[in-house]
Design an enzyme around this catalytic site. Sequence first.
Site, mmCIF file in Angstrom:
data_model
loop_
_atom_site.group_PDB
_atom_site.id
_atom_site.type_symbol
_atom_site.label_atom_id
_atom_site.label_comp_id
_atom_site.label_asym_id
_atom_site.label_seq_id
_atom_site.Cartn_x
_atom_site.Cartn_y
_atom_site.Cartn_z
ATOM 1 N N HIS A 80 -14.760 0.350 -1.466
ATOM 2 C CA HIS A 80 -13.554 -0.420 -1.119
ATOM 3 C C HIS A 80 -12.553 0.391 -0.295
ATOM 4 O O HIS A 80 -11.402 -0.004 -0.158
ATOM 5 C CB HIS A 80 -12.887 -0.967 -2.388
ATOM 6 C CG HIS A 80 -13.666 -2.071 -3.036
ATOM 7 N ND1 HIS A 80 -13.373 -2.575 -4.280
ATOM 8 C CD2 HIS A 80 -14.751 -2.775 -2.592
ATOM 9 C CE1 HIS A 80 -14.240 -3.540 -4.581
ATOM 10 N NE2 HIS A 80 -15.092 -3.664 -3.584
ATOM 11 N N TYR A 136 0.815 -1.220 0.000
ATOM 12 C CA TYR A 136 0.000 0.000 0.000
ATOM 13 C C TYR A 136 0.847 1.267 0.000
ATOM 14 O O TYR A 136 0.409 2.312 -0.502
ATOM 15 C CB TYR A 136 -1.031 -0.038 1.136
ATOM 16 C CG TYR A 136 -2.147 -0.980 0.759
ATOM 17 C CD1 TYR A 136 -3.096 -0.609 -0.189
ATOM 18 C CD2 TYR A 136 -2.188 -2.279 1.259
ATOM 19 C CE1 TYR A 136 -4.072 -1.485 -0.608
ATOM 20 C CE2 TYR A 136 -3.169 -3.174 0.846
ATOM 21 C CZ TYR A 136 -4.108 -2.763 -0.080
ATOM 22 O OH TYR A 136 -5.064 -3.642 -0.506
ATOM 23 N N ARG A 190 1.325 1.797 -3.562
ATOM 24 C CA ARG A 190 0.097 2.315 -4.185
ATOM 25 C C ARG A 190 -0.038 3.813 -3.872
ATOM 26 O O ARG A 190 -0.434 4.598 -4.702
ATOM 27 C CB ARG A 190 -1.151 1.575 -3.673
ATOM 28 C CG ARG A 190 -1.132 0.046 -3.802
ATOM 29 C CD ARG A 190 -1.488 -0.438 -5.185
ATOM 30 N NE ARG A 190 -0.446 -0.226 -6.154
ATOM 31 C CZ ARG A 190 0.735 -0.864 -6.180
ATOM 32 N NH1 ARG A 190 1.052 -1.764 -5.292
ATOM 33 N NH2 ARG A 190 1.627 -0.576 -7.113
ATOM 34 N N ASP A 207 -8.343 5.166 -5.036
ATOM 35 C CA ASP A 207 -7.611 6.397 -5.322
ATOM 36 C C ASP A 207 -8.540 7.607 -5.162
ATOM 37 O O ASP A 207 -9.766 7.464 -5.148
ATOM 38 C CB ASP A 207 -6.998 6.338 -6.746
ATOM 39 C CG ASP A 207 -8.059 6.429 -7.850
ATOM 40 O OD1 ASP A 207 -8.869 7.377 -7.845
ATOM 41 O OD2 ASP A 207 -8.087 5.539 -8.728
ATOM 42 N N THR A 214 -15.061 -1.709 -15.044
ATOM 43 C CA THR A 214 -14.879 -2.743 -14.024
ATOM 44 C C THR A 214 -15.227 -4.099 -14.623
ATOM 45 O O THR A 214 -16.101 -4.210 -15.474
ATOM 46 C CB THR A 214 -15.703 -2.447 -12.747
ATOM 47 O OG1 THR A 214 -15.653 -3.589 -11.907
ATOM 48 C CG2 THR A 214 -17.136 -2.101 -13.050
HETATM 49 P P1 NAD Z 1 -11.471 -4.545 -12.221
HETATM 50 O O1 NAD Z 1 -11.906 -5.898 -11.938
HETATM 51 O O2 NAD Z 1 -12.472 -3.483 -12.066
HETATM 52 O O3 NAD Z 1 -10.827 -4.566 -13.735
HETATM 53 C C1 NAD Z 1 -10.406 -3.454 -14.444
HETATM 54 C C2 NAD Z 1 -11.352 -3.189 -15.634
HETATM 55 O O4 NAD Z 1 -10.980 -1.953 -16.242
HETATM 56 C C3 NAD Z 1 -11.319 -4.248 -16.745
HETATM 57 O O5 NAD Z 1 -12.622 -4.705 -16.953
HETATM 58 C C4 NAD Z 1 -10.834 -3.464 -17.994
HETATM 59 O O6 NAD Z 1 -11.493 -3.855 -19.172
HETATM 60 C C5 NAD Z 1 -11.204 -2.060 -17.640
HETATM 61 N N1 NAD Z 1 -10.412 -1.006 -18.288
HETATM 62 C C6 NAD Z 1 -9.087 -1.017 -18.601
HETATM 63 N N2 NAD Z 1 -8.726 0.150 -19.196
HETATM 64 C C7 NAD Z 1 -9.848 0.926 -19.248
HETATM 65 C C8 NAD Z 1 -10.142 2.238 -19.737
HETATM 66 N N3 NAD Z 1 -9.197 3.011 -20.286
HETATM 67 N N4 NAD Z 1 -11.407 2.702 -19.616
HETATM 68 C C9 NAD Z 1 -12.385 1.945 -19.057
HETATM 69 N N5 NAD Z 1 -12.170 0.698 -18.603
HETATM 70 C C10 NAD Z 1 -10.920 0.187 -18.675
HETATM 71 O O7 NAD Z 1 -10.343 -4.056 -11.315
HETATM 72 P P2 NAD Z 1 -9.006 -4.768 -10.788
HETATM 73 O O8 NAD Z 1 -7.905 -4.069 -11.445
HETATM 74 O O9 NAD Z 1 -9.103 -6.263 -10.883
HETATM 75 O O10 NAD Z 1 -9.054 -4.354 -9.259
HETATM 76 C C11 NAD Z 1 -9.846 -5.004 -8.275
HETATM 77 C C12 NAD Z 1 -10.054 -4.062 -7.071
HETATM 78 O O11 NAD Z 1 -8.777 -3.560 -6.625
HETATM 79 C C13 NAD Z 1 -10.804 -2.779 -7.398
HETATM 80 O O12 NAD Z 1 -12.176 -2.965 -7.284
HETATM 81 C C14 NAD Z 1 -10.249 -1.782 -6.381
HETATM 82 O O13 NAD Z 1 -10.854 -1.911 -5.143
HETATM 83 C C15 NAD Z 1 -8.813 -2.181 -6.308
HETATM 84 N N6 NAD Z 1 -8.018 -1.347 -7.253
HETATM 85 C C16 NAD Z 1 -8.176 0.020 -7.199
HETATM 86 C C17 NAD Z 1 -7.491 0.826 -8.090
HETATM 87 C C18 NAD Z 1 -7.692 2.314 -8.013
HETATM 88 O O14 NAD Z 1 -8.115 2.820 -6.977
HETATM 89 N N7 NAD Z 1 -7.431 3.051 -9.096
HETATM 90 C C19 NAD Z 1 -6.615 0.262 -9.035
HETATM 91 C C20 NAD Z 1 -6.469 -1.156 -9.050
HETATM 92 C C21 NAD Z 1 -7.194 -1.933 -8.152
#
Ligand code: NAD
Length: 245
Positions: free
Chosen positions: A116, A63, A66, A101, A188
């Site tokens: 989350h 973290y 992150r 974030d 997502t």
């Molecule tokens: P996730 O399961 O929501 O998958 C990411 C999704 O983003 C995929 O379906 C992909 O097709 C889509 N994507 C990729 N590029 C994109 C774009 N330019 N525009 C729109 N969609 C796009 O998320 P994960 O990465 O498996 O993470 C799981 C959990 O981890 C999250 O729910 C969160 O709690 C945490 N997480 C948070 C962040 C953050 O805060 N930014 C980043 C990574 C993970």
Amino acid sequence: MDPALDSLPSQPRVFVLTGAGISAESGIPTFRGVDGLWRGHAIESVATPEAFARDPFLVWSFYSERREGARDKEPNAAHLALARLEERIQDRFFLCTQNVDPLHERAGSRRVAHMHGRLFETRCSDPECARPPYPDEGTYTRREDLPRCTVCGALARPHICWFGEMPFELETIFAALEACDLCLVVGTSGVVQPAAGFVLAAAARGAVTIYVGPEDPGNAEAFASIVRGPAAVALPPLLEAIAQR
Ligand code: NAD
Ligand code: ZN
């Protein structure tokens, strides 16, 4: 514009769920985008209460990275368009994010349900402790420097909903789903519960359902419409059309 919008009432109530994909174009990678791995560990094995009990330093290292990675990131056109829609339709707008974030807030969104948790908050690891989560930008890079609760002395932990834990604010979120005319889901994968089920709850009540993202989510069949494209490109024109209703 999207034909699914034709069945919206005028002045619709809009529920938006965002996932990691909306922040990808701001330079915060999705977990899937890095193949679910961090330093060779499956991310699911670092982001758990068991991992924190076993090795809190490993979890804080993850973290801390992150936090470093998100510190100077800017919201993109998709975050900004959502903040603009809220400004225009006020109480008819509800934003729920799976992201930890702060980019929605940096874009100007005022009410954000962070189901989350929040990357820049820390809380006591003892669920019985009275100290509420508090803002914390710290990074912890030495085992002996791990933060402790100033009330009870227990180790402090990131204010994050880990795998196997209960998401935050579910009551408020389901109340907003119950009231919405449009359920818009952005970036997502649609495979993690309970968020993957939100669209079903909205559709069951007759709300219009739209997904925005570059690929079909796991629950694609639940949506009336899928707008394929990166969020920063596909979302602003769609929100503009919604604001005109
Ligand atoms: P996730 O399961 O929501 O998958 C990411 C999704 O983003 C995929 O379906 C992909 O097709 C889509 N994507 C990729 N590029 C994109 C774009 N330019 N525009 C729109 N969609 C796009 O998320 P994960 O990465 O498996 O993470 C799981 C959990 O981890 C999250 O729910 C969160 O709690 C945490 N997480 C948070 C962040 C953050 O805060 N930014 C980043 C990574 C993970
Ligand atoms: Zn405490």
